[in-house]
Design an enzyme around this catalytic site. Structure first.
Site, PDB file in Angstrom:
ATOM      1  N   ARG A 149       0.852  -1.180   0.000  1.00  0.00           N
ATOM      2  CA  ARG A 149       0.000   0.000   0.000  1.00  0.00           C
ATOM      3  C   ARG A 149       0.891   1.234   0.000  1.00  0.00           C
ATOM      4  O   ARG A 149       1.699   1.408   0.898  1.00  0.00           O
ATOM      5  CB  ARG A 149      -0.868  -0.057   1.266  1.00  0.00           C
ATOM      6  CG  ARG A 149      -1.992   0.883   1.287  1.00  0.00           C
ATOM      7  CD  ARG A 149      -2.884   0.543   2.449  1.00  0.00           C
ATOM      8  NE  ARG A 149      -2.315   0.966   3.718  1.00  0.00           N
ATOM      9  CZ  ARG A 149      -3.038   1.435   4.723  1.00  0.00           C
ATOM     10  NH1 ARG A 149      -4.348   1.518   4.595  1.00  0.00           N
ATOM     11  NH2 ARG A 149      -2.477   1.791   5.841  1.00  0.00           N
ATOM     12  N   THR A 185      -0.742   7.642  -0.990  1.00  0.00           N
ATOM     13  CA  THR A 185      -2.053   7.607  -1.673  1.00  0.00           C
ATOM     14  C   THR A 185      -2.953   6.520  -1.109  1.00  0.00           C
ATOM     15  O   THR A 185      -4.138   6.486  -1.396  1.00  0.00           O
ATOM     16  CB  THR A 185      -1.854   7.293  -3.163  1.00  0.00           C
ATOM     17  OG1 THR A 185      -1.262   5.973  -3.257  1.00  0.00           O
ATOM     18  CG2 THR A 185      -0.943   8.310  -3.837  1.00  0.00           C
ATOM     19  N   ASP A 202       4.583  -5.744  10.019  1.00  0.00           N
ATOM     20  CA  ASP A 202       5.692  -5.416  10.934  1.00  0.00           C
ATOM     21  C   ASP A 202       5.609  -6.239  12.214  1.00  0.00           C
ATOM     22  O   ASP A 202       6.634  -6.712  12.720  1.00  0.00           O
ATOM     23  CB  ASP A 202       5.651  -3.919  11.297  1.00  0.00           C
ATOM     24  CG  ASP A 202       6.093  -3.042  10.133  1.00  0.00           C
ATOM     25  OD1 ASP A 202       6.681  -3.572   9.171  1.00  0.00           O
ATOM     26  OD2 ASP A 202       5.831  -1.831  10.189  1.00  0.00           O
TER      27      ASP A 202
HETATM   28  C1  PRP Z   1      -1.258  -4.125   4.631  1.00  0.00           C
HETATM   29  C2  PRP Z   1      -2.193  -5.310   4.789  1.00  0.00           C
HETATM   30  C3  PRP Z   1      -3.011  -5.245   3.537  1.00  0.00           C
HETATM   31  C4  PRP Z   1      -3.126  -3.756   3.306  1.00  0.00           C
HETATM   32  C5  PRP Z   1      -4.469  -3.328   3.778  1.00  0.00           C
HETATM   33  O1  PRP Z   1      -0.221  -4.438   3.799  1.00  0.00           O
HETATM   34  O2  PRP Z   1      -1.527  -6.510   4.956  1.00  0.00           O
HETATM   35  O3  PRP Z   1      -2.417  -5.890   2.444  1.00  0.00           O
HETATM   36  O4  PRP Z   1      -2.108  -3.132   4.087  1.00  0.00           O
HETATM   37  O5  PRP Z   1      -4.689  -2.007   3.479  1.00  0.00           O
HETATM   38  P1  PRP Z   1      -5.814  -1.515   2.488  1.00  0.00           P
HETATM   39  O6  PRP Z   1      -7.073  -2.241   2.811  1.00  0.00           O
HETATM   40  O7  PRP Z   1      -5.906  -0.049   2.810  1.00  0.00           O
HETATM   41  O8  PRP Z   1      -5.354  -1.746   1.074  1.00  0.00           O
HETATM   42  P2  PRP Z   1       1.032  -3.452   3.581  1.00  0.00           P
HETATM   43  O9  PRP Z   1       0.813  -2.541   2.409  1.00  0.00           O
HETATM   44  O10 PRP Z   1       1.371  -2.780   4.866  1.00  0.00           O
HETATM   45  O11 PRP Z   1       2.161  -4.436   3.125  1.00  0.00           O
HETATM   46  P3  PRP Z   1       2.930  -5.566   3.932  1.00  0.00           P
HETATM   47  O12 PRP Z   1       1.953  -6.679   4.168  1.00  0.00           O
HETATM   48  O13 PRP Z   1       3.997  -5.929   2.973  1.00  0.00           O
HETATM   49  O14 PRP Z   1       3.454  -4.980   5.203  1.00  0.00           O
HETATM   50  N1  URA Z   2      -2.300  -2.402   7.280  1.00  0.00           N
HETATM   51  C1  URA Z   2      -2.005  -2.814   8.536  1.00  0.00           C
HETATM   52  O1  URA Z   2      -1.141  -3.665   8.732  1.00  0.00           O
HETATM   53  N2  URA Z   2      -2.675  -2.275   9.563  1.00  0.00           N
HETATM   54  C2  URA Z   2      -3.641  -1.338   9.390  1.00  0.00           C
HETATM   55  O2  URA Z   2      -4.235  -0.879  10.375  1.00  0.00           O
HETATM   56  C3  URA Z   2      -3.931  -0.923   8.076  1.00  0.00           C
HETATM   57  C4  URA Z   2      -3.240  -1.479   7.040  1.00  0.00           C
END
Ligand code: PRP
Ligand code: URA
Length: 238
Positions: free
Chosen positions: A105, A109, A204
């Site tokens: 994400r 944006t 994380d």
């Molecule tokens: C997090 C989570 C989802 C996304 C959710 O991933 O695991 O994939 O955010 O957010 P959204 O509904 O607003 O799209 P992140 O982008 O942090 O990536 P990661 O799993 O690699 O940490």
């Molecule tokens: N992704 C996460 O891991 N936590 C949140 O709260 C939103 C997006």
């Protein structure tokens, strides 16, 4: 909030484990164990309506008719955070295929950016379970469903630990045919697009990577990020 496609678990074990998962003092090792246990419980609920076919078997005492799961199931973990949900699902349905989708994400944006997709040309499964602990804005989930529908997936379900109302509204508006299974529906998104009360950053906390600025308390949201969240909240109010 009631959405026909939203299934929030009411199981006491789910509520109990989720409370420990959310606690900020829960360390990555324990966090990963809980993600796995919660996925097991949610997977059990999400697959309660799988079609079965009859199969003849023989017990040590006599022949009988047993059941066999009919659809070919694909697990679609969204990298990274969805990885922690795969093993538990494979314990439930060991014949499932696992198809990884890489999305992150964009912090500013809040839009999903695709970086990994090795799906073959045509769908190989009938039911896809998207695995991603967090359904926040719904952008990552809606994008994954778009990819799977273009691939030819006949039926898709989203399995997440925590959802925000903004994300449920976005996903179900874009894809009203997708069932959403969660352990809890939380209050709202904050100005940085994080679920409140939530659990912080699921990736994380699983993988012990706490250096990202967006996950630090006190990190100021950009005006652009805050405006994206306000727009989602206006959509939610209708
Ligand atoms: C997090 C989570 C989802 C996304 C959710 O991933 O695991 O994939 O955010 O957010 P959204 O509904 O607003 O799209 P992140 O982008 O942090 O990536 P990661 O799993 O690699 O940490
Ligand atoms: N992704 C996460 O891991 N936590 C949140 O709260 C939103 C997006």
């Amino acid at each position: 909030m009631s959405h026909p496609t939203l299934h929030a678990s009411t199981h006491p074990l789910v509520a109990h484990k989720l409370a420990i998962l959310r606690d900020k003092t829960t360390e990555p090792k324990k966090f990963r164990e809980l993600v796995r246990e919660l996925t097991w419980l949610l997977g059990y609920e999400a697959m309660a309506d799988l079609a079965t076919r009859q199969v003849p078997i023989e017990t040590p005492l006599e022949p009988m008719t047993g059941a066999e799961v009919e659809p070919r199931v694909g697990l679609v973990p969204v990298l990274r955070a969805g990885l922690g949900m795969v093993d538990a699902m494979l314990e439930l349905i060991p014949t499932a295929e696992v198809w990884h989708i890489g999305l992150y994400r964009d912090e500013r944006t809040l839009k999903p950016v695709e970086y990994y997709n090795k799906l073959p040309d045509a769908a190989t499964v009938q039911l896809c379970l998207i695995l991603d602990p967090m359904l926040a804005t719904g952008g990552s989930s809606a994008a994954t469903v778009d990819i799977l529908k273009a691939w030819g997936a006949a039926r898709i379900k989203q399995v997440s630990l925590i959802a925000a109302p903004e994300g449920v509204t976005t996903l179900s508006a874009a894809h009203p045919d997708v069932d959403i299974h969660v352990a809890a529906l939380d209050s709202h998104l904050n100005e940085r697009g994080y679920i409140v009360p939530g659990l912080g950053d699921a990736g994380d906390r699983q993988f012990g990577t706490f250096a990202g600025p967006a996950s630090e308390p006190g990190h100021e949201p950009s005006d652009e990020t805050a405006e994206v969240v306000r727009r989602l909240q206006r959509d939610l109010r209708g």
